[in-house]
Scaffold this motif. Structure first.
Motif, PDB file in Angstrom:
ATOM      1  N   ASP A  52      -5.900  -9.987  -6.948  1.00  0.00           N
ATOM      2  CA  ASP A  52      -5.607 -11.346  -6.467  1.00  0.00           C
ATOM      3  C   ASP A  52      -4.983 -11.290  -5.073  1.00  0.00           C
ATOM      4  N   ALA A  53      -4.031 -10.386  -4.890  1.00  0.00           N
ATOM      5  CA  ALA A  53      -3.374 -10.251  -3.587  1.00  0.00           C
ATOM      6  C   ALA A  53      -4.376  -9.805  -2.528  1.00  0.00           C
ATOM      7  N   LEU A  54      -5.266  -8.882  -2.879  1.00  0.00           N
ATOM      8  CA  LEU A  54      -6.265  -8.402  -1.925  1.00  0.00           C
ATOM      9  C   LEU A  54      -7.251  -9.501  -1.545  1.00  0.00           C
ATOM     10  N   LEU A  86     -12.255  -4.090  -4.179  1.00  0.00           N
ATOM     11  CA  LEU A  86     -12.395  -5.148  -5.180  1.00  0.00           C
ATOM     12  C   LEU A  86     -13.630  -4.917  -6.040  1.00  0.00           C
ATOM     13  N   ARG A  87     -14.725  -4.483  -5.419  1.00  0.00           N
ATOM     14  CA  ARG A  87     -15.953  -4.223  -6.169  1.00  0.00           C
ATOM     15  C   ARG A  87     -15.760  -3.061  -7.143  1.00  0.00           C
ATOM     16  N   ILE A  88     -15.111  -1.993  -6.683  1.00  0.00           N
ATOM     17  CA  ILE A  88     -14.837  -0.844  -7.556  1.00  0.00           C
ATOM     18  C   ILE A  88     -13.966  -1.275  -8.724  1.00  0.00           C
ATOM     19  N   VAL A 125      -8.024  -1.107  -8.108  1.00  0.00           N
ATOM     20  CA  VAL A 125      -6.724  -1.749  -8.266  1.00  0.00           C
ATOM     21  C   VAL A 125      -6.754  -2.645  -9.495  1.00  0.00           C
ATOM     22  N   GLY A 126      -5.572  -2.995  -9.985  1.00  0.00           N
ATOM     23  CA  GLY A 126      -5.458  -3.853 -11.150  1.00  0.00           C
ATOM     24  C   GLY A 126      -5.676  -5.311 -10.803  1.00  0.00           C
ATOM     25  N   PRO A 127      -5.687  -6.179 -11.823  1.00  0.00           N
ATOM     26  CA  PRO A 127      -5.945  -7.609 -11.615  1.00  0.00           C
ATOM     27  C   PRO A 127      -4.937  -8.282 -10.680  1.00  0.00           C
ATOM     28  N   VAL A 128      -3.665  -7.945 -10.791  1.00  0.00           N
ATOM     29  CA  VAL A 128      -2.652  -8.570  -9.932  1.00  0.00           C
ATOM     30  C   VAL A 128      -2.884  -8.179  -8.480  1.00  0.00           C
TER      31      VAL A 128
END
Length: 123
Positions: free
Chosen positions: A53-55, A109-111, A47-50
């Motif tokens: 953050d949500a995750l 998140l790690r990926i 997933v992207g940076p935004v």
């Protein structure tokens, strides 16, 4: 983990054209194929940076939910509240599901961090 495996695929011209359309200017064919494969295989997607953050926020909420569920199970097992076998089983199932969900979010998140380090956009 470093990508070390190579797969060769033959495509028809219309398939190659469709792949090129999915790539656009921002992604390589390898990135698109990996994303499609991960999606179809049920593997977590970067997933992207935004979204990251949500995750992270979601993972914190899941952690808190897990703590509350664990406290409820502990209270029942210690006799502070009446023991109900069906409720105990349901709470344990919920707790296990929360742990699995947190593990999946952690993996996503790690990926995503690894993809960003390699210069990909994480999506």
């Amino acid at each position: 983990m470093m990508r070390s495996e190579v797969v060769r695929v033959r495509l028809r011209p219309e398939e190659r054209e469709a792949l090129a359309g999915l790539c656009g200017k921002s992604r390589t064919a390898s990135e698109v194929i990996r994303l499609l494969f991960r999606d179809q295989a049920g593997l977590p997607l970067p997933v992207g940076p935004v979204e990251s953050d949500a995750l992270r926020g979601t993972n914190e909420e899941l952690r808190r939910i897990g703590i509350n569920l664990n406290q409820a199970v502990r209270a029942m097992n210690e006799g502070r509240v009446g023991y109900e076998p069906h409720l105990d089983a349901a709470l344990r199932n919920l707790l296990e599901g929360v742990f699995r969900l947190r593990a999946d979010v952690d993996l996503m998140l790690r990926i995503s961090r690894q993809e960003r380090r390699r210069g990909g956009d994480g999506v």
